[in-house]
Motif scaffolding. Structure first.
Motif, PDB file in Angstrom:
ATOM      1  N   MET A 151       0.810  -1.218   0.000  1.00  0.00           N
ATOM      2  CA  MET A 151       0.000   0.000   0.000  1.00  0.00           C
ATOM      3  C   MET A 151       0.847   1.274   0.000  1.00  0.00           C
ATOM      4  SD  MET A 151      -3.115  -1.146   2.548  1.00  0.00           S
ATOM      5  CE  MET A 151      -3.180   0.436   3.270  1.00  0.00           C
ATOM      6  N   ILE A 152       2.086   1.189   0.438  1.00  0.00           N
ATOM      7  CA  ILE A 152       2.933   2.387   0.555  1.00  0.00           C
ATOM      8  C   ILE A 152       3.060   3.132  -0.772  1.00  0.00           C
ATOM      9  CG2 ILE A 152       5.308   3.153   0.984  1.00  0.00           C
ATOM     10  CD1 ILE A 152       5.362   1.192   3.335  1.00  0.00           C
ATOM     11  N   PRO A 153       3.358   2.475  -1.910  1.00  0.00           N
ATOM     12  CA  PRO A 153       3.460   3.239  -3.163  1.00  0.00           C
ATOM     13  C   PRO A 153       2.155   3.928  -3.550  1.00  0.00           C
ATOM     14  CG  PRO A 153       4.462   1.097  -3.432  1.00  0.00           C
ATOM     15  CD  PRO A 153       3.777   1.090  -2.097  1.00  0.00           C
ATOM     16  N   PHE A 154       1.014   3.285  -3.306  1.00  0.00           N
ATOM     17  CA  PHE A 154      -0.269   3.907  -3.620  1.00  0.00           C
ATOM     18  C   PHE A 154      -0.507   5.132  -2.747  1.00  0.00           C
ATOM     19  CE2 PHE A 154      -4.850   4.336  -2.919  1.00  0.00           C
ATOM     20  CZ  PHE A 154      -5.245   4.600  -4.219  1.00  0.00           C
ATOM     21  N   ILE A 155      -0.229   5.013  -1.465  1.00  0.00           N
ATOM     22  CA  ILE A 155      -0.401   6.145  -0.552  1.00  0.00           C
ATOM     23  C   ILE A 155       0.528   7.284  -0.956  1.00  0.00           C
ATOM     24  CG2 ILE A 155      -0.119   6.899   1.847  1.00  0.00           C
ATOM     25  CD1 ILE A 155      -0.971   4.018   2.647  1.00  0.00           C
ATOM     26  N   TRP A 156       1.775   6.949  -1.318  1.00  0.00           N
ATOM     27  CA  TRP A 156       2.728   7.975  -1.752  1.00  0.00           C
ATOM     28  C   TRP A 156       2.242   8.661  -3.029  1.00  0.00           C
ATOM     29  CZ3 TRP A 156       6.297  10.906   0.066  1.00  0.00           C
ATOM     30  CH2 TRP A 156       7.117  11.609  -0.804  1.00  0.00           C
ATOM     31  N   MET A 157       1.680   7.903  -3.964  1.00  0.00           N
ATOM     32  CA  MET A 157       1.184   8.466  -5.213  1.00  0.00           C
ATOM     33  C   MET A 157       0.044   9.451  -4.942  1.00  0.00           C
ATOM     34  SD  MET A 157      -0.476   6.507  -8.472  1.00  0.00           S
ATOM     35  CE  MET A 157      -1.851   5.955  -7.491  1.00  0.00           C
TER      36      MET A 157
ATOM     37  N   PRO B 127      11.134  13.383   2.729  1.00  0.00           N
ATOM     38  CA  PRO B 127       9.811  13.464   2.104  1.00  0.00           C
ATOM     39  C   PRO B 127       8.717  13.787   3.118  1.00  0.00           C
ATOM     40  CG  PRO B 127      10.838  11.328   1.696  1.00  0.00           C
ATOM     41  CD  PRO B 127      11.731  12.078   2.616  1.00  0.00           C
ATOM     42  N   GLU B 128       7.755  14.555   2.673  1.00  0.00           N
ATOM     43  CA  GLU B 128       6.586  14.882   3.496  1.00  0.00           C
ATOM     44  C   GLU B 128       5.413  14.041   3.009  1.00  0.00           C
ATOM     45  OE1 GLU B 128       5.847  19.092   3.498  1.00  0.00           O
ATOM     46  OE2 GLU B 128       7.992  19.524   3.499  1.00  0.00           O
ATOM     47  N   TRP B 129       4.854  13.233   3.889  1.00  0.00           N
ATOM     48  CA  TRP B 129       3.759  12.347   3.509  1.00  0.00           C
ATOM     49  C   TRP B 129       2.430  13.084   3.426  1.00  0.00           C
ATOM     50  CZ3 TRP B 129       3.948   7.350   1.899  1.00  0.00           C
ATOM     51  CH2 TRP B 129       5.177   6.722   1.991  1.00  0.00           C
ATOM     52  N   ILE B 130       2.266  14.107   4.259  1.00  0.00           N
ATOM     53  CA  ILE B 130       1.002  14.842   4.281  1.00  0.00           C
ATOM     54  C   ILE B 130       1.222  16.185   3.597  1.00  0.00           C
ATOM     55  CG2 ILE B 130      -0.785  15.842   5.740  1.00  0.00           C
ATOM     56  CD1 ILE B 130      -0.001  13.713   7.843  1.00  0.00           C
ATOM     57  N   PRO B 131       0.538  16.436   2.480  1.00  0.00           N
ATOM     58  CA  PRO B 131       0.752  17.694   1.764  1.00  0.00           C
ATOM     59  C   PRO B 131       0.207  18.885   2.552  1.00  0.00           C
ATOM     60  CG  PRO B 131      -0.927  16.364   0.681  1.00  0.00           C
ATOM     61  CD  PRO B 131      -0.402  15.569   1.816  1.00  0.00           C
ATOM     62  N   ASN B 132       0.946  19.974   2.485  1.00  0.00           N
ATOM     63  CA  ASN B 132       0.512  21.193   3.161  1.00  0.00           C
ATOM     64  C   ASN B 132       0.888  22.368   2.283  1.00  0.00           C
ATOM     65  OD1 ASN B 132      -0.417  23.007   4.989  1.00  0.00           O
ATOM     66  ND2 ASN B 132       1.397  22.928   6.291  1.00  0.00           N
ATOM     67  N   PRO B 133      -0.018  23.023   1.644  1.00  0.00           N
ATOM     68  CA  PRO B 133      -1.477  22.835   1.597  1.00  0.00           C
ATOM     69  C   PRO B 133      -1.851  21.744   0.604  1.00  0.00           C
ATOM     70  CG  PRO B 133      -0.888  24.681   0.215  1.00  0.00           C
ATOM     71  CD  PRO B 133       0.393  24.191   0.849  1.00  0.00           C
ATOM     72  N   VAL B 134      -3.052  21.213   0.783  1.00  0.00           N
ATOM     73  CA  VAL B 134      -3.572  20.222  -0.153  1.00  0.00           C
ATOM     74  C   VAL B 134      -4.015  20.971  -1.404  1.00  0.00           C
ATOM     75  CG1 VAL B 134      -5.382  18.524  -0.559  1.00  0.00           C
ATOM     76  CG2 VAL B 134      -4.294  18.666   1.677  1.00  0.00           C
ATOM     77  N   LYS B 135      -3.530  20.520  -2.565  1.00  0.00           N
ATOM     78  CA  LYS B 135      -3.789  21.226  -3.821  1.00  0.00           C
ATOM     79  C   LYS B 135      -4.635  20.347  -4.745  1.00  0.00           C
ATOM     80  CE  LYS B 135      -1.458  23.993  -7.225  1.00  0.00           C
ATOM     81  NZ  LYS B 135      -0.251  24.193  -7.974  1.00  0.00           N
ATOM     82  N   TRP B 136      -5.954  20.428  -4.590  1.00  0.00           N
ATOM     83  CA  TRP B 136      -6.872  19.630  -5.396  1.00  0.00           C
ATOM     84  C   TRP B 136      -6.850  20.051  -6.859  1.00  0.00           C
ATOM     85  CZ3 TRP B 136      -8.700  15.296  -3.499  1.00  0.00           C
ATOM     86  CH2 TRP B 136      -8.818  15.150  -2.115  1.00  0.00           C
ATOM     87  N   SER B 137      -6.402  21.248  -7.134  1.00  0.00           N
ATOM     88  CA  SER B 137      -6.401  21.739  -8.519  1.00  0.00           C
ATOM     89  C   SER B 137      -5.407  20.969  -9.395  1.00  0.00           C
ATOM     90  CB  SER B 137      -6.083  23.228  -8.547  1.00  0.00           C
ATOM     91  OG  SER B 137      -4.782  23.469  -8.048  1.00  0.00           O
ATOM     92  N   ASN B 138      -4.519  20.185  -8.804  1.00  0.00           N
ATOM     93  CA  ASN B 138      -3.608  19.360  -9.612  1.00  0.00           C
ATOM     94  C   ASN B 138      -4.373  18.398 -10.513  1.00  0.00           C
ATOM     95  OD1 ASN B 138      -1.346  20.548  -8.513  1.00  0.00           O
ATOM     96  ND2 ASN B 138      -0.968  18.908  -7.046  1.00  0.00           N
TER      97      ASN B 138
END
Length: 116
Positions: free
Chosen positions: A26-32, A48-59
Protein backbone atom coordinates in the motif's frame (compact mmCIF):
# COMPACT_ATOMS: atom_id res chain seq x y z
CA UNK A 1 -0.05 -28.97 20.94
CA UNK A 2 -3.16 -30.57 19.53
CA UNK A 3 -4.17 -30.27 15.87
CA UNK A 4 -6.81 -27.57 16.30
CA UNK A 5 -4.60 -25.28 18.33
CA UNK A 6 -1.72 -25.74 15.89
CA UNK A 7 -4.04 -24.97 12.97
CA UNK A 8 -5.24 -21.76 14.67
CA UNK A 9 -1.67 -20.62 15.36
CA UNK A 10 -0.72 -21.35 11.75
CA UNK A 11 -3.70 -19.44 10.39
CA UNK A 12 -3.06 -16.51 12.74
CA UNK A 13 0.60 -16.39 11.68
CA UNK A 14 -0.33 -16.49 8.01
CA UNK A 15 -2.84 -13.68 8.44
CA UNK A 16 -0.33 -11.61 10.39
CA UNK A 17 2.30 -12.01 7.66
CA UNK A 18 -0.25 -11.11 4.97
CA UNK A 19 -1.42 -8.00 6.85
CA UNK A 20 2.16 -6.79 7.32
CA UNK A 21 2.93 -7.48 3.64
CA UNK A 22 -0.19 -5.58 2.56
CA UNK A 23 1.14 -2.44 4.22
CA UNK A 24 4.29 -2.67 2.10
CA UNK A 25 2.17 -2.98 -1.03
CA UNK A 26 0.00 0.00 0.00
CA UNK A 27 2.93 2.39 0.55
CA UNK A 28 3.46 3.24 -3.16
CA UNK A 29 -0.27 3.91 -3.62
CA UNK A 30 -0.40 6.14 -0.55
CA UNK A 31 2.73 7.97 -1.75
CA UNK A 32 1.18 8.47 -5.21
CA UNK A 33 -2.01 9.97 -3.77
CA UNK A 34 -0.02 12.14 -1.36
CA UNK A 35 2.26 13.42 -4.11
CA UNK A 36 -0.66 14.13 -6.44
CA UNK A 37 -2.07 16.55 -3.86
CA UNK A 38 1.19 18.46 -3.23
CA UNK A 39 2.32 21.71 -4.77
CA UNK A 40 5.29 21.27 -7.12
CA UNK A 41 7.70 22.73 -4.55
CA UNK A 42 6.95 19.90 -2.07
CA UNK A 43 7.23 16.97 -4.47
CA UNK A 44 11.03 16.54 -4.28
CA UNK A 45 11.74 17.77 -0.76
CA UNK A 46 14.05 15.79 1.49
CA UNK A 47 13.07 14.30 3.87
CA UNK A 48 9.81 13.46 2.10
CA UNK A 49 6.59 14.88 3.50
CA UNK A 50 3.76 12.35 3.51
CA UNK A 51 1.00 14.84 4.28
CA UNK A 52 0.75 17.69 1.76
CA UNK A 53 0.51 21.19 3.16
CA UNK A 54 -1.48 22.84 1.60
CA UNK A 55 -3.57 20.22 -0.15
CA UNK A 56 -3.79 21.23 -3.82
CA UNK A 57 -6.87 19.63 -5.40
CA UNK A 58 -6.40 21.74 -8.52
CA UNK A 59 -3.61 19.36 -9.61
CA UNK A 60 -6.30 16.97 -10.84
CA UNK A 61 -8.00 19.69 -12.89
CA UNK A 62 -4.63 20.74 -14.34
CA UNK A 63 -3.88 17.13 -15.30
CA UNK A 64 -7.26 16.76 -17.02
CA UNK A 65 -6.66 19.94 -19.01
CA UNK A 66 -3.02 19.15 -19.86
CA UNK A 67 -3.89 16.08 -21.96
CA UNK A 68 -7.14 15.12 -23.73
CA UNK A 69 -8.03 12.77 -20.87
CA UNK A 70 -11.62 12.08 -21.89
CA UNK A 71 -10.56 11.24 -25.45
CA UNK A 72 -8.07 8.74 -24.07
CA UNK A 73 -10.74 7.35 -21.72
CA UNK A 74 -13.22 6.95 -24.61
CA UNK A 75 -10.60 5.14 -26.72
CA UNK A 76 -9.75 2.83 -23.81
CA UNK A 77 -13.41 1.98 -23.20
CA UNK A 78 -14.02 1.24 -26.90
CA UNK A 79 -10.95 -1.01 -27.20
CA UNK A 80 -11.80 -2.80 -23.94
CA UNK A 81 -15.43 -3.42 -24.92
CA UNK A 82 -14.60 -4.64 -28.43
CA UNK A 83 -11.86 -6.99 -27.23
CA UNK A 84 -14.04 -8.34 -24.39
CA UNK A 85 -16.99 -8.96 -26.72
CA UNK A 86 -14.65 -10.63 -29.23
CA UNK A 87 -13.19 -12.89 -26.55
CA UNK A 88 -16.62 -13.81 -25.15
CA UNK A 89 -17.88 -14.72 -28.62
CA UNK A 90 -14.81 -16.58 -29.93
CA UNK A 91 -13.57 -18.46 -26.85
CA UNK A 92 -16.55 -20.84 -26.53
CA UNK A 93 -16.32 -21.73 -30.23
CA UNK A 94 -12.60 -22.46 -30.01
CA UNK A 95 -13.05 -24.36 -26.73
CA UNK A 96 -15.78 -26.51 -28.29
CA UNK A 97 -13.52 -27.26 -31.24
CA UNK A 98 -10.69 -28.34 -28.97
CA UNK A 99 -12.94 -30.39 -26.67
CA UNK A 100 -15.31 -32.18 -29.06
CA UNK A 101 -13.90 -32.21 -32.60
CA UNK A 102 -11.00 -34.34 -33.82
CA UNK A 103 -8.81 -32.69 -36.47
CA UNK A 104 -5.14 -32.93 -37.47
CA UNK A 105 -2.78 -30.69 -35.51
CA UNK A 106 -5.33 -30.11 -32.75
CA UNK A 107 -3.00 -31.08 -29.89
CA UNK A 108 -0.13 -28.94 -31.13
CA UNK A 109 -2.39 -25.92 -31.64
CA UNK A 110 -3.94 -26.49 -28.21
CA UNK A 111 -0.49 -26.44 -26.59
CA UNK A 112 0.36 -23.22 -28.46
CA UNK A 113 -2.96 -21.68 -27.43
CA UNK A 114 -2.47 -22.59 -23.77
CA UNK A 115 1.13 -21.34 -23.88
CA UNK A 116 0.12 -17.98 -25.22
Amino acid sequence: MDGTKKKKVTRFSAHLVLIIASFFFMIPFIWMVSTSLKPLTQVFTFPPEWIPNPVKWSNYIDAMNYIPFFTYLKNTIIITLVSTIGAVLSCPIVAYSFAKLKWPGRNILFIITMGS
